[in-house]
Write a protein that holds these residues in place. Sequence first.
Motif, PDB file in Angstrom:
ATOM      1  N   ARG A  36       0.834  -1.207   0.000  1.00 29.86           N
ATOM      2  CA  ARG A  36       0.000   0.000   0.000  1.00 29.86           C
ATOM      3  C   ARG A  36       0.867   1.254   0.000  1.00 29.86           C
ATOM      4  NH1 ARG A  36      -4.673  -1.817   4.386  1.00 29.86           N
ATOM      5  NH2 ARG A  36      -5.680  -3.378   3.037  1.00 29.86           N
ATOM      6  N   HIS A  40       0.380   4.054  -2.837  1.00 33.39           N
ATOM      7  CA  HIS A  40       0.096   5.443  -2.470  1.00 33.39           C
ATOM      8  C   HIS A  40       1.237   6.360  -2.896  1.00 33.39           C
ATOM      9  CE1 HIS A  40      -2.725   3.753   0.853  1.00 33.39           C
ATOM     10  NE2 HIS A  40      -3.316   3.809  -0.325  1.00 33.39           N
ATOM     11  N   LYS A  89      -8.035   7.847   0.679  1.00 31.60           N
ATOM     12  CA  LYS A  89      -7.278   7.193   1.758  1.00 31.60           C
ATOM     13  C   LYS A  89      -7.523   5.683   1.812  1.00 31.60           C
ATOM     14  CE  LYS A  89      -7.724  11.510   4.379  1.00 31.60           C
ATOM     15  NZ  LYS A  89      -8.643  12.153   3.447  1.00 31.60           N
ATOM     16  N   THR A  90      -6.721   4.942   1.091  1.00 31.19           N
ATOM     17  CA  THR A  90      -6.745   3.464   1.052  1.00 31.19           C
ATOM     18  C   THR A  90      -8.092   2.904   0.596  1.00 31.19           C
ATOM     19  OG1 THR A  90      -5.330   3.634   3.015  1.00 31.19           O
ATOM     20  CG2 THR A  90      -5.873   1.431   2.265  1.00 31.19           C
ATOM     21  N   TYR A 112      -3.486  -5.069  -4.147  1.00 32.08           N
ATOM     22  CA  TYR A 112      -3.842  -3.909  -3.329  1.00 32.08           C
ATOM     23  C   TYR A 112      -5.302  -3.980  -2.892  1.00 32.08           C
ATOM     24  CZ  TYR A 112      -4.986   0.949  -2.194  1.00 32.08           C
ATOM     25  OH  TYR A 112      -5.440   2.082  -1.572  1.00 32.08           O
ATOM     26  N   ARG A 141     -12.628  -0.110   4.840  1.00 30.04           N
ATOM     27  CA  ARG A 141     -12.077   0.717   3.773  1.00 30.04           C
ATOM     28  C   ARG A 141     -13.200   1.359   2.961  1.00 30.04           C
ATOM     29  NH1 ARG A 141      -7.632  -2.931   0.715  1.00 30.04           N
ATOM     30  NH2 ARG A 141      -7.225  -0.938  -0.334  1.00 30.04           N
TER      31      ARG A 141
END
Length: 229
Positions: A36, A40, A89-90, A112, A141
């Motif tokens: 991750r 990112h 954000k993720t 991912y 998430r």
Amino acid sequence: MNFVRSFLFALIFYPGTFLYCVMALLVAPFGRAPLRSIVHGWSLFHYWLVHNVLRIRFEWDGEVPEGSFLVAVKHHAMVEAVDTLRFAKTPIVVMKKELVDLPFWGWVTRIYGVIGVDRKAGASALRDMMKRARKAQAAGRPIVIFPEGTRVPKGATPRLRSGFIGLYRMLKMPVVPIAHDSAYVWPKGFVKKAGTIRFKVGDTLPPGLSREEIEREVHEAINVYARET
């Protein structure tokens, strides 16, 4: 200058993306956290190039909340699709299966966490999407979806696809709608234009609304800038 900037962007971004894919595959055996970080990092790399090479600025009206939300984003271009990894954000991103099947990049996205949708598979594709979405929800998430189903040209306001409604009903998640006007600076084709992309985060919509209500509210919220044309 727009052509020169676009050429430099492509010259740096696509080889850089390949390197990020290689790094992601190398760290994948060590767990999701290192992977991750690479993904990112790639999104931040893309953002830096958009900001400094293409001279495109992002202007935000509102903030995307953290947590388990269904994030419904207007879809004009690649730029907002990549940037969801930064501003959401993720997230788990719902995307067409053809992208998930690409060599290298597709492998990384699967590790991912994405939801690949085969739009020709009908009900079976919806069931698979629900299964993966529930896993994302359980992990806390956000799930990013482009409710119109595909990229649309400037000013277009098509009806929302059934996949979005299915996720909303089955997952019972609040929805965060996001409008933007990226089509002005990122039109279809090679050349991108220097300028500003405006993003507007709409009011969070609760679960449990009727189909007519949620379609109307999301459609209106993500098309704030489209109506200006």
